[in-house]
Design a protein around this motif. Structure first.
Motif, short mmCIF file in Angstrom:
data_model
loop_
_atom_site.label_atom_id
_atom_site.label_comp_id
_atom_site.label_asym_id
_atom_site.label_seq_id
_atom_site.Cartn_x
_atom_site.Cartn_y
_atom_site.Cartn_z
N ARG A 42 59.05 58.01 0.71
CA ARG A 42 59.79 57.16 1.66
C ARG A 42 59.56 57.76 3.03
O ARG A 42 60.05 58.84 3.34
N SER A 99 65.40 53.02 -4.67
CA SER A 99 65.98 51.69 -4.79
C SER A 99 65.06 50.90 -5.70
O SER A 99 64.18 51.45 -6.32
N GLU A 172 57.31 52.33 1.29
CA GLU A 172 57.80 53.15 0.18
C GLU A 172 56.86 53.00 -1.00
O GLU A 172 56.27 51.93 -1.21
N ALA A 249 65.93 43.34 -3.17
CA ALA A 249 66.38 44.29 -2.16
C ALA A 249 67.89 44.20 -2.00
O ALA A 249 68.51 43.19 -2.34
N ALA A 272 61.39 52.15 3.89
CA ALA A 272 61.90 50.78 3.97
C ALA A 272 63.40 50.73 4.20
O ALA A 272 63.98 49.65 4.29
N SER A 273 64.05 51.89 4.29
CA SER A 273 65.50 51.93 4.42
C SER A 273 65.90 51.98 5.89
O SER A 273 65.49 52.88 6.62
N GLU A 294 67.45 48.08 2.37
CA GLU A 294 65.99 47.92 2.40
C GLU A 294 65.64 46.59 3.08
O GLU A 294 65.07 45.69 2.45
#
Length: 322
Positions: A42, A99, A172, A249, A272-273, A294
């Motif tokens: 990530r 996630s 990610e 998501a 992506a967070s 996300e």
């Protein structure tokens, strides 16, 4: 020659084939038994975890153990989860659990995600020694990311995934580096073995969608991206946090009175967070609105600015916190 023929077959395969694989994916995440090691990247953070997972007598048992950055593990038996915090406080387990495949929203019944993503069968590959098919889920709007999924052919198990932005940059990356799909896993591999502070949690079922407004104590969300429905919400949130998922998501909205130090506002992103922090004054009292999930920063910004806090309820809310 074979690769060229394979590519042509993937191009002409109907999108229904991609949807068929997606329908297998959800049940396979829980009902397949396996053990292995995966890496999760990530941004510039890369973590490795060992996992043992089995489905026995209608119950999921799972143990996740950190392989780097300190010790720590999560053991799940049915709806009961035990987290053992790592001995190095810099890393929290909830920050290294991916996630997607390991999120509660993902393992529940998949929503009709083809409304929000364009599914396409891309081709075939091999991951961790297993034959897989590759499925693309391309976002249909700018408020979500696109995904590429590698699905094991025999079981439908997700063995690799990418989250990509609008420029096709991988934000990610999850992938098994070693994997054995087997029902023959020793019982001791599902027992807590790390010494440390234990936190126990019981996973409750998500509340009905109709009650989402009631959970937003003192505030209202006036806009969210299409397709995001209320998902599992922390039982301790007292109406100050609500989570939403589109079946792939998830993002959460937190509303709290400002306490102590000022928080930097605006967006920050790791992989992506996204975390977006917005401060507002209500009845002359400062409140923080935090959106975490996300989703692209622009989507998080629009969500945060779409929160309205009721004056009267805010006054009572602040008073009750003293």
């Amino acid at each position: 020659m074979w690769a060229h023929a394979q590519g042509e077959a993937a191009e002409t395969a109907p999108s229904k084939s991609a949807i068929d694989w997606l329908e297998r994916l959800g049940p396979a995440l829980n009902m397949t038994s396996y053990e292995g090691v995966f890496v999760y990247a990530r941004g510039d953070q890369v973590h490795s975890m060992r996992i043992a997972h089995r489905y026995r007598n209608g119950q999921v048992e799972e143990r996740l153990v950190m392989q780097d950055g300190g010790s720590g593990e999560i053991v799940r038996k049915g709806m009961d989860v035990v987290c053992v915090l790592p001995d190095q406080g810099r890393i929290r387990l909830d920050e290294v659990i991916p996630s997607g495949p390991f999120a509660e929203a993902f393992t529940s019944q998949l929503m009709p995600i083809s409304q929000w993503y364009q599914p396409k069968l891309v081709g075939e590959d091999r991951v961790a020694g297993y034959d897989v098919v590759t499925v693309d889920l391309t976002a249909k709007d700018k408020y979500r990311y696109s995904h590429r999924l590698w699905v094991e052919k025999e079981t439908g198990l997700l063995v690799k995934s990418h989250v990509r932005d609008v420029d096709d940059v991988v934000l990610e990356h999850f992938q098994y580096t070693s994997l054995e799909i087997t029902d023959d896993i020793a019982d001791e591999k599902f027992e807590v073995q790390t010494q440390g502070r234990e936190i126990t949690r019981h996973l409750g079922a998500p509340e009905p969608q109709q009650s989402s407004v009631g959970r937003m104590t003192g505030w209202t969300l006036n806009w969210r991206p299409e397709g995001y429905m209320p998902a599992a919400t922390p039982s301790s949130s007292n109406g100050k946090a609500v989570a939403f998922s589109d079946g792939l998501a998830t993002f959460s909205v937190f509303v709290e009175p400002v306490k102590g130090l000022k928080m930097p506002t605006g967006a920050s992103r790791v992989g992506a967070s996204t975390v977006y922090i917005h401060e507002v004054l209500v009845a002359e009292r400062p409140f923080l609105i935090v959106v975490v999930g996300e989703i692209p920063p622009e989507a998080a910004r629009k969500v945060a600015h779409a929160v309205s806090i009721d004056d009267a309820l805010a006054r009572g809310w602040v008073a009750s916190d003293h």
